[in-house]
Design an enzyme around this catalytic site. Sequence first.
Site, PDB file in Angstrom:
ATOM      1  N   PHE A  12       0.828  -1.210   0.000  1.00 43.12           N
ATOM      2  CA  PHE A  12       0.000   0.000   0.000  1.00 43.12           C
ATOM      3  C   PHE A  12       0.859   1.256   0.000  1.00 43.12           C
ATOM      4  CE2 PHE A  12      -1.927   3.427   2.433  1.00 43.12           C
ATOM      5  CZ  PHE A  12      -3.197   3.548   1.886  1.00 43.12           C
ATOM      6  N   ASP A  13       1.888   1.289   0.839  1.00 43.02           N
ATOM      7  CA  ASP A  13       2.754   2.476   0.942  1.00 43.02           C
ATOM      8  C   ASP A  13       3.414   2.803  -0.390  1.00 43.02           C
ATOM      9  OD1 ASP A  13       2.395   1.195   3.534  1.00 43.02           O
ATOM     10  OD2 ASP A  13       3.820   2.659   4.313  1.00 43.02           O
ATOM     11  N   THR A  14       3.996   1.773  -1.014  1.00 41.78           N
ATOM     12  CA  THR A  14       4.692   1.986  -2.280  1.00 41.78           C
ATOM     13  C   THR A  14       3.733   2.471  -3.353  1.00 41.78           C
ATOM     14  OG1 THR A  14       6.288   0.250  -1.734  1.00 41.78           O
ATOM     15  CG2 THR A  14       6.116   0.898  -4.046  1.00 41.78           C
TER      16      THR A  14
END
Length: 423
Positions: free
Chosen positions: A212-214
């Site tokens: 999700f972060d990437t």
Amino acid sequence: MPTVTFTPQDASGRTAPQPTRKPVPAAHPAPVLDVVIPVYNEQADLEPCVRRLHTHLTRTFPYPFRITIADNASIDATLAIAETLQAAIAEVAVVHLDQKGRGRALHAVWSASDAPVLAYMDVDLSTDLAALLPLVAPLISGHSDLAIGTRLSRDSRVVRGAKREVISRCYNLILRSTLAARFSDAQCGFKAIRSDIAAQLLPLIEDTGWFFDTELLVLAERAGLRIHEVPVDWVDDPDSRVDVRSTALADLKGVVRVGRALATGALPVSDLRRQLGRAPLEPSVPGVPVGLPRQLVRFTGIGVASTLAYLILFLLLRGVAGAQAANLLALLLTAVANTAANRRLTFGVRGRTRAGRHQLEGLVVFGLGLGLTSGSLAALNALANHPGRLLELGVLVGANLTATVLRFLLLRAWVFHPRRQQA
């Protein structure tokens, strides 16, 4: 404030809030910052983490805040402890999700939050809390859109094992080489975002886990958003429950998926840039080009790689064909790859729209380069009988440098000119 439960809404895995909130007293100020702590079976660490964070924010943060515990379907006493903390501390809220996934938790809580600045951190508090105010300050002021803690800055101080260090650096190197990412640390569990930006980006993010972060950062960067990076002091948690192998495989699958979506235009980056007001800048002074230094750097890097590939191909083909035939084939193959690389990386044109036309026009530019290099070879052979390979290569390098300058000017002013892309 009672616990808010999020349950699956449809087969896509998206979640929808089903809150049973008590009315908030009118005198209670709305939070400026909402710090989310995603947890799964963290009954040992949750209470000391929340109390330490609350104490730090109370002493150092000059605005109203909220700490939201996002319970990811824990099966131990985590949820009960979270509800006890909620009852004891006015600034603590609890959200329970029926499914696991850090990305799912952040998507759910951030989408429903009323705070203008949203953040999250890991429950182990591996990152020194002194970096929290520097993280969110540029978002509160409106200067930046997202902020991330980075463990890979020269100013960062990090304590962790060699295995995790190598994996982290290799992963970020993969992101730079495959998705042209410019942020330094995608995986540090210490990030913040403005809520108005989150509202635009979250619906486009598919991953519900660690990737999700990437995905958030790549999409934000492609949309032209400003990402603020804060060097952090970080100490590895030896009891981390992250499965490194399965997480790495999931991340690599995510890289392939996002790369394909960007290449095919499935992600509406251009529309998003317009919605966010981040369309390409127009020159403020007539005759002064926008983005020229960055384009020159990228074009030069691609040109160096193309020239090396061209010389290698020429030497390989020269053994089975004449100099002119080897030059033609080597230049043709590298020209196609060069046009594709410059299209995406130098001039920021993505998707399949006009890709065929760009390659055709690139071949016209290639024809000019072929004329220069072939003419140079012909002149060399006219002046010297059986010139040596080193002399041939020297003449070709000089001709290619001239052709490269001409190529950049034609690609910028003709093939990939912004006005032609909008026509």
